[in-house]
Design an enzyme around this catalytic site. Structure first.
Site, PDB file in Angstrom:
ATOM      1  N   ASP A  12      -3.105  10.018   8.850  1.00  0.00           N
ATOM      2  CA  ASP A  12      -1.711   9.571   8.753  1.00  0.00           C
ATOM      3  C   ASP A  12      -0.899  10.827   8.484  1.00  0.00           C
ATOM      4  OD1 ASP A  12       0.770   8.732   7.942  1.00  0.00           O
ATOM      5  OD2 ASP A  12       0.052   7.270   6.471  1.00  0.00           O
ATOM      6  N   ASP A  53      -1.502   5.198  11.176  1.00  0.00           N
ATOM      7  CA  ASP A  53      -2.601   6.156  11.384  1.00  0.00           C
ATOM      8  C   ASP A  53      -2.766   6.530  12.849  1.00  0.00           C
ATOM      9  OD1 ASP A  53      -4.203   6.466   8.690  1.00  0.00           O
ATOM     10  OD2 ASP A  53      -3.381   4.439   8.817  1.00  0.00           O
ATOM     11  N   TYR A  90       8.404   9.356   7.635  1.00  0.00           N
ATOM     12  CA  TYR A  90       7.977   9.107   6.267  1.00  0.00           C
ATOM     13  C   TYR A  90       6.544   9.611   6.054  1.00  0.00           C
ATOM     14  CZ  TYR A  90       8.159   7.364   1.652  1.00  0.00           C
ATOM     15  OH  TYR A  90       8.173   7.326   0.289  1.00  0.00           O
ATOM     16  N   GLN A  94       1.070  13.698   5.341  1.00  0.00           N
ATOM     17  CA  GLN A  94       0.465  13.037   4.173  1.00  0.00           C
ATOM     18  C   GLN A  94      -1.040  13.297   3.993  1.00  0.00           C
ATOM     19  OE1 GLN A  94       1.204   8.611   3.356  1.00  0.00           O
ATOM     20  NE2 GLN A  94      -0.970   8.593   3.826  1.00  0.00           N
ATOM     21  N   ASN A 104     -14.715  22.219   8.887  1.00  0.00           N
ATOM     22  CA  ASN A 104     -15.011  20.811   9.120  1.00  0.00           C
ATOM     23  C   ASN A 104     -13.901  20.009   8.451  1.00  0.00           C
ATOM     24  OD1 ASN A 104     -16.293  18.133   8.689  1.00  0.00           O
ATOM     25  ND2 ASN A 104     -18.065  19.182   9.533  1.00  0.00           N
ATOM     26  N   TYR A 227      -3.186   9.468  -6.027  1.00  0.00           N
ATOM     27  CA  TYR A 227      -2.933   8.408  -5.055  1.00  0.00           C
ATOM     28  C   TYR A 227      -2.266   8.950  -3.793  1.00  0.00           C
ATOM     29  CZ  TYR A 227      -1.229   4.372  -2.695  1.00  0.00           C
ATOM     30  OH  TYR A 227      -0.989   3.452  -1.713  1.00  0.00           O
ATOM     31  N   LYS A 230      -4.275   4.356   1.263  1.00  0.00           N
ATOM     32  CA  LYS A 230      -5.661   3.979   1.533  1.00  0.00           C
ATOM     33  C   LYS A 230      -6.198   4.816   2.687  1.00  0.00           C
ATOM     34  CE  LYS A 230      -7.462   0.866  -1.224  1.00  0.00           C
ATOM     35  NZ  LYS A 230      -7.990   1.486  -2.426  1.00  0.00           N
ATOM     36  N   ASP A 231      -7.494   4.675   2.918  1.00  0.00           N
ATOM     37  CA  ASP A 231      -8.187   5.594   3.819  1.00  0.00           C
ATOM     38  C   ASP A 231      -8.093   5.172   5.282  1.00  0.00           C
ATOM     39  OD1 ASP A 231      -9.427   6.480   1.216  1.00  0.00           O
ATOM     40  OD2 ASP A 231     -10.045   4.401   1.401  1.00  0.00           O
ATOM     41  N   ASP A 232      -7.940   3.829   5.497  1.00  0.00           N
ATOM     42  CA  ASP A 232      -7.686   3.327   6.837  1.00  0.00           C
ATOM     43  C   ASP A 232      -8.764   3.810   7.817  1.00  0.00           C
ATOM     44  OD1 ASP A 232      -5.511   2.366   5.484  1.00  0.00           O
ATOM     45  OD2 ASP A 232      -4.210   3.988   6.115  1.00  0.00           O
ATOM     46  N   GLN A 240     -24.663  -4.189  23.898  1.00  0.00           N
ATOM     47  CA  GLN A 240     -25.444  -4.688  25.059  1.00  0.00           C
ATOM     48  C   GLN A 240     -26.818  -4.006  25.213  1.00  0.00           C
ATOM     49  OE1 GLN A 240     -22.163  -7.148  26.079  1.00  0.00           O
ATOM     50  NE2 GLN A 240     -24.212  -7.272  26.905  1.00  0.00           N
TER      51      GLN A 240
HETATM   52  C1  F6R Z   1      -0.446   1.708   1.537  1.00  0.00           C
HETATM   53  C2  F6R Z   1       0.788   2.443   1.788  1.00  0.00           C
HETATM   54  C3  F6R Z   1       2.080   1.833   1.375  1.00  0.00           C
HETATM   55  C4  F6R Z   1       2.734   2.653   0.262  1.00  0.00           C
HETATM   56  C5  F6R Z   1       4.043   2.013  -0.219  1.00  0.00           C
HETATM   57  C6  F6R Z   1       4.772   2.872  -1.264  1.00  0.00           C
HETATM   58  O1  F6R Z   1      -1.549   2.439   1.938  1.00  0.00           O
HETATM   59  O2  F6R Z   1       0.765   3.534   2.295  1.00  0.00           O
HETATM   60  O3  F6R Z   1       1.935   0.492   1.019  1.00  0.00           O
HETATM   61  O4  F6R Z   1       1.836   2.789  -0.816  1.00  0.00           O
HETATM   62  O5  F6R Z   1       4.920   1.818   0.850  1.00  0.00           O
HETATM   63  O6  F6R Z   1       4.965   4.117  -0.692  1.00  0.00           O
HETATM   64  P1  F6R Z   1       5.809   5.293  -1.405  1.00  0.00           P
HETATM   65  O7  F6R Z   1       5.203   5.502  -2.750  1.00  0.00           O
HETATM   66  O8  F6R Z   1       5.622   6.441  -0.475  1.00  0.00           O
HETATM   67  O9  F6R Z   1       7.242   4.820  -1.478  1.00  0.00           O
HETATM   68 MG    MG Z   2       1.576   6.323   5.625  1.00  0.00          MG
HETATM   69 MG    MG Z   3      -2.382   3.968   7.057  1.00  0.00          MG
END
Ligand code: F6R
Ligand code: MG
Ligand code: MG
Length: 365
Positions: A12, A53, A90, A94, A104, A227, A230-232, A240
């Site tokens: 992402d 992503d 946004y 990230q 790697n 934080y 998530k890892d997605d 087959q």
């Molecule tokens: C979940 C995700 C979103 C953000 C949420 C707050 O993986 O990326 O749910 O956690 O939108 O985002 P911020 O803190 O960037 O405003």
């Molecule tokens: Mg994002």
């Molecule tokens: Mg994502």
């Protein structure tokens, strides 16, 4: 016949609006950069997205963990980050946790699923990509596909499948791995993979060693120590001729399953299978979703894609996921909608608790 490697490397690196979808300019930049490598480092490529992503699917002759392939992906993400920053998308950049590429992409932010194999006479491959959830989300589906005879008819009635499969499980906390041979050890396998935040199926093999499935297991928050969403995860499954049929691989996605992720990576929510046109997160930054693209891999060429969940056969599970979403959303900030405290350690909650820490008084004896 030369061996073919499929690498999916994803990150992402910015989205719009907020964390909902990848911008077309990022997809275009990535597609052009990979296309320029066709006939050189790559045999073929496919660029897509799930939610915010960006997924790079590459076929090549370099084998898994190739420095050249990982570097190419890193450079694509760098170029896309530049575009994302220009557009002030946004979360631009990230998932680029490292300052510079060092051999790697593992541990540097992006997620990776790869497999190398000798192509069969005809080799169907399914590529899965998810948004707003964690790598362990695949555990349930991989168990159903490769170990549950109520899902996969071939485990019972096709002699080329009745021997079963071997599951390689990674312990993401203990940093160790173990293999379980199924059906004999299916209960032991379930003892671990039923805790998907920690134990994740990395590979599935036939008993002769043939690779059948491979997933990404990177956990961003553990890598970053803070934080970062998530890892997605992504996943590759071959189908087959001695492996589950395409339809057997897709069948478990008709069950509405609750996974960890969704809003702020802090909530359980239904994992919804969608076609590419619906691969954008909206409601409460979700619900968590998954796309699947089908290909024939022919001399390394990706013949396809077919958008596998763009099908009325999955309308009912989508409706059930929406119902589940209503039910669990009604619980607001209460568990089990919100993740358990041990999982919340990797979110922004500890910062809130820290601010209140001094106000706590001991209980009277
Ligand atoms: C979940 C995700 C979103 C953000 C949420 C707050 O993986 O990326 O749910 O956690 O939108 O985002 P911020 O803190 O960037 O405003
Ligand atoms: Mg994002
Ligand atoms: Mg994502």
């Amino acid at each position: 016949m030369p061996r073919t490697t499929i690498s999916i490397i994803k990150a992402d690196v910015g989205s719009f609006p907020g964390h909902s979808r990848t911008h077309p300019k990022l997809l275009e930049t990535a597609a052009q950069m990979l296309k320029a490598e066709r006939g050189k480092l790559l045999v073929d490529s496919f660029v897509t997205h799930c939610g915010d992503d960006l997924e790079l699917v590459m076929t090549h002759r370099e084998g898994v963990d190739s420095e050249a392939i990982h570097k190419l992906a890193w450079n694509v993400f760098l170029a896309c980050t530049k575009v994302a920053k220009e557009l002030r998308l946004y979360g631009a950049g990230q998932d680029m946790l490292a300052d510079a590429f060092c051999g790697n992409v593992r541990g540097m932010g992006p997620g990776v699923a790869e497999m190398e194999f000798e192509e069969r006479g005809s080799d169907p491959v399914l590529i899965f990509a998810a948004d707003k959830t964690e790598p362990g989300a695949w555990n349930f589906y991989l168990y159903k596909i490769f170990a549950d005879p109520f899902n996969t008819a071939g485990l019972v009635i096709d002699p080329s499948l009745t021997a079963g499969f071997v599951f390689e499980v990674h312990d993401l906390v203990g940093k160790r791995k173990i293999s379980f041979s199924c059906p004999e050890e299916s209960y032991s396998l379930l003892a671990y993979i039923g805790a998907p935040s920690r134990y994740v199926i990395k590979h599935v093999f036939k008993k002769d060693g043939t690779i059948a499935a491979s997933t990404s297991t990177q956990r961003l928050n553990m890598m970053a120590g803070r934080y970062v969403g998530k890892d997605d995860p992504v996943m590759i499954v071959r189908a087959q001729s001695g492996l589950p049929a395409v339809g057997e691989v897709l069948e478990p996605f008709t069950i509405p399953v609750l996974v960890a992720g969704w809003m702020r990576g802090s909530h359980h929510g239904p994992f919804m299978p969608v076609g590419l046109c619906d691969a954008n997160c909206t409601r409460f930054d979700g619900p968590p979703r998954v796309v699947c693209f089908g290909f024939q891999v022919t001399d390394g060429k990706l013949i396809g894609p077919a958008d596998m969940f763009d099908d009325p056969g999955f309308d009912r599970v989508r409706a059930r996921c929406n119902e589940l979403a209503d039910t669990i959303r009604a619980q607001g900030p209460f568990e089990p909608h919100r993740l358990s405290l041990s999982e919340m350690e990797y979110t922004t909650l500890p910062a809130v608790e820290k601010a209140l820490e001094k106000r706590w008084e001991p209980l009277e004896k």
